[in-house]
Design a protein around this motif. Structure first.
Motif, PDB file in Angstrom:
ATOM      1  N   THR A  67      37.931  24.730  43.468  1.00 15.16           N
ATOM      2  CA  THR A  67      37.711  25.277  42.126  1.00 15.16           C
ATOM      3  C   THR A  67      36.261  25.684  41.936  1.00 15.16           C
ATOM      4  N   CYS A 102      39.749  31.872  37.802  1.00 17.42           N
ATOM      5  CA  CYS A 102      40.993  31.671  37.063  1.00 17.42           C
ATOM      6  C   CYS A 102      42.135  32.263  37.876  1.00 17.42           C
ATOM      7  N   THR A 112      45.905  33.102  38.206  1.00 19.48           N
ATOM      8  CA  THR A 112      46.834  33.377  37.119  1.00 19.48           C
ATOM      9  C   THR A 112      48.051  34.144  37.606  1.00 19.48           C
ATOM     10  N   HIS A 135      52.831  30.842  35.838  1.00 16.29           N
ATOM     11  CA  HIS A 135      52.020  29.716  35.397  1.00 16.29           C
ATOM     12  C   HIS A 135      52.683  28.990  34.225  1.00 16.29           C
ATOM     13  N   HIS A 146      44.905  23.673  30.294  1.00 19.56           N
ATOM     14  CA  HIS A 146      44.791  24.344  31.591  1.00 19.56           C
ATOM     15  C   HIS A 146      45.660  25.587  31.628  1.00 19.56           C
ATOM     16  N   GLY A 147      45.072  26.676  32.135  1.00 15.41           N
ATOM     17  CA  GLY A 147      45.800  27.937  32.241  1.00 15.41           C
ATOM     18  C   GLY A 147      45.684  28.736  30.955  1.00 15.41           C
ATOM     19  N   TYR A 148      44.429  29.031  30.561  1.00 15.34           N
ATOM     20  CA  TYR A 148      44.219  29.563  29.212  1.00 15.34           C
ATOM     21  C   TYR A 148      44.905  30.908  28.985  1.00 15.34           C
ATOM     22  N   ARG A 177      35.625  34.683  32.139  1.00 15.13           N
ATOM     23  CA  ARG A 177      36.230  34.220  33.384  1.00 15.13           C
ATOM     24  C   ARG A 177      36.772  35.431  34.149  1.00 15.13           C
ATOM     25  N   GLN A 190      39.781  36.818  36.575  1.00 12.45           N
ATOM     26  CA  GLN A 190      41.205  36.524  36.771  1.00 12.45           C
ATOM     27  C   GLN A 190      41.660  37.088  38.113  1.00 12.45           C
TER      28      GLN A 190
END
Length: 353
Positions: free
Chosen positions: A133, A207, A209, A213, A219-221, A246, A248
């Motif tokens: 991460t 992120c 995605t 998801h 978590h996983g905005y 962020r 993606q």
């Protein structure tokens, strides 16, 4: 045909990997005990994804074991003898980690060690992919000079115009307990590569995605904002005026990176993996785009309290991975990602639930 072990196989990246390698004709064992539901409640439940895998993948076999169970992990490796390991299982929330520090560390660090040692004992030649991460960098990126724009923050220093590279320090900063447990796992994965000569890689994700998801508030905005918009939920932005940024990257492009490494593995590799600046977006910009796609207003509010250790700006410098694996391409744009979510969230939600 190869034997491939995928942990976190009912999660976003794990399920994408399991389907992909099954479609290529490989034998896949997926390890997942739906702990995401324990972490995040019904929003995090991945049982629907497991059911899809078992129904649609002819070579997929599920193992509902806990990676913290060293004996069970060792037995699985001894029986299955995987020729590649894709390790995606994790406790992924830095907010939740502070409430469950032992569970967080045991899943992220001890679970990873269990898998590494089982691989060393039974299949040391098998490439070992670890989904690390960007939180291993802690809040270090927040110390860089930033510029505030109308809808986002950005890096002001031209040295970081392409984003955060792998030589950025992971030391002397605040990580959150989640970040610390992932640092422990990340360094251990590197060490099994450097010390024992195993072909290991840490992919430090931005992120990650995609419509697969099971997004939750912690978590996983992006997935969760779409869920909030589709179901009429209220969404809370935590700090930074909603201008935090962020990058993606779609799960398909993540699997493409895995494939590139598996075709040409190397010991102790470390790569940042994300969408890069081209796929970066702020929360305010995300909300605006979702409202355009859905034709409806999202109910949201701003909390002035930011999440501890949260990045203000993070996007990925992909130069190192692209240099080592020049055939890999980022195939899914930020617009493609949003349109896919909109298709699932607003048009055929019943078939995706």
């Amino acid at each position: 045909m190869k034997r491939i072990l995928v942990t976190g196989s009912a999660g976003l990246i794990g399920s994408e990997a399991a389907r992909h390698y099954d479609a290529l004709g490989h034998e896949v064992v997926g390890v997942d005990n739906n702990m995401r539901r324990s972490f995040f409640g019904p929003d995090g439940d991945t049982s629907w994804q497991r059911q899809r895998l078992e129904q649609s993948c002819s070579r997929y076999r599920h193992a509902a074991i806990d990676i913290r169970d060293r004996a069970a992990v060792a037995r699985l490796f001894e029986e299955f003898r995987p020729e590649a390991i894709v390790h995606c299982a994790a406790q992924p929330s830095h907010d939740l980690a502070a409430k469950i520090p032992f569970d967080d560390f045991e899943v992220n660090a001890l679970g990873t060690l269990n898998l590494l040692e089982a691989a060393r004992q039974h299949t040391p030649e098998a490439p070992f992919i670890f989904t690390s991460t960007n939180k291993v960098y802690g809040d270090g990126p927040n110390m860089l000079e930033l510029v505030e724009l109308e809808s986002r923050y950005d890096f002001a220093d031209p040295r970081h115009a392409a984003g955060i590279a792998e030589d950025f320090s992971i030391d002397q900063c605040k990580h959150s307990l989640f970040g610390a447990s992932k640092v422990a796992a990340d360094v251990m994965v590197q060490e099994y590569g450097r010390y024992f000569g195993m072909n290991t890689v840490c992919f430090r994700g931005g992120c990650l995605t995609g419509a697969g998801h099971s997004g939750a508030q912690l978590h996983g905005y992006l997935s969760y904002i779409f869920k909030a918009a589709a179901q009429g939920r209220h969404y809370t932005i935590f700090g930074y005026k909603g201008k935090q940024v962020r990058d993606q990257i779609h799960s398909r492009d993540v699997i493409g990176a895995f494939d590139a490494f598996l075709a040409n593995p190397r010991p102790g590799a470390v790569y940042n993996l994300g969408g890069g600046k081209a796929n970066s977006i702020s929360i305010l910009e995300s909300i605006d785009r979702i409202e355009q796609l859905s034709g409806r207003k999202l109910s949201w509010s701003l909390s002035e309290e930011n999440r501890i250790g949260d990045h203000i700006v993070y996007y990925t410098d992909l130069a190192r991975f692209r240099a080592d694996y020049p055939d890999w391409q980022l195939g899914t744009s930020i617009d493609d990602i949003f349109e896919e979510f909109a298709q699932v969230s607003f048009k055929d939600r019943s078939s995706a639930a």
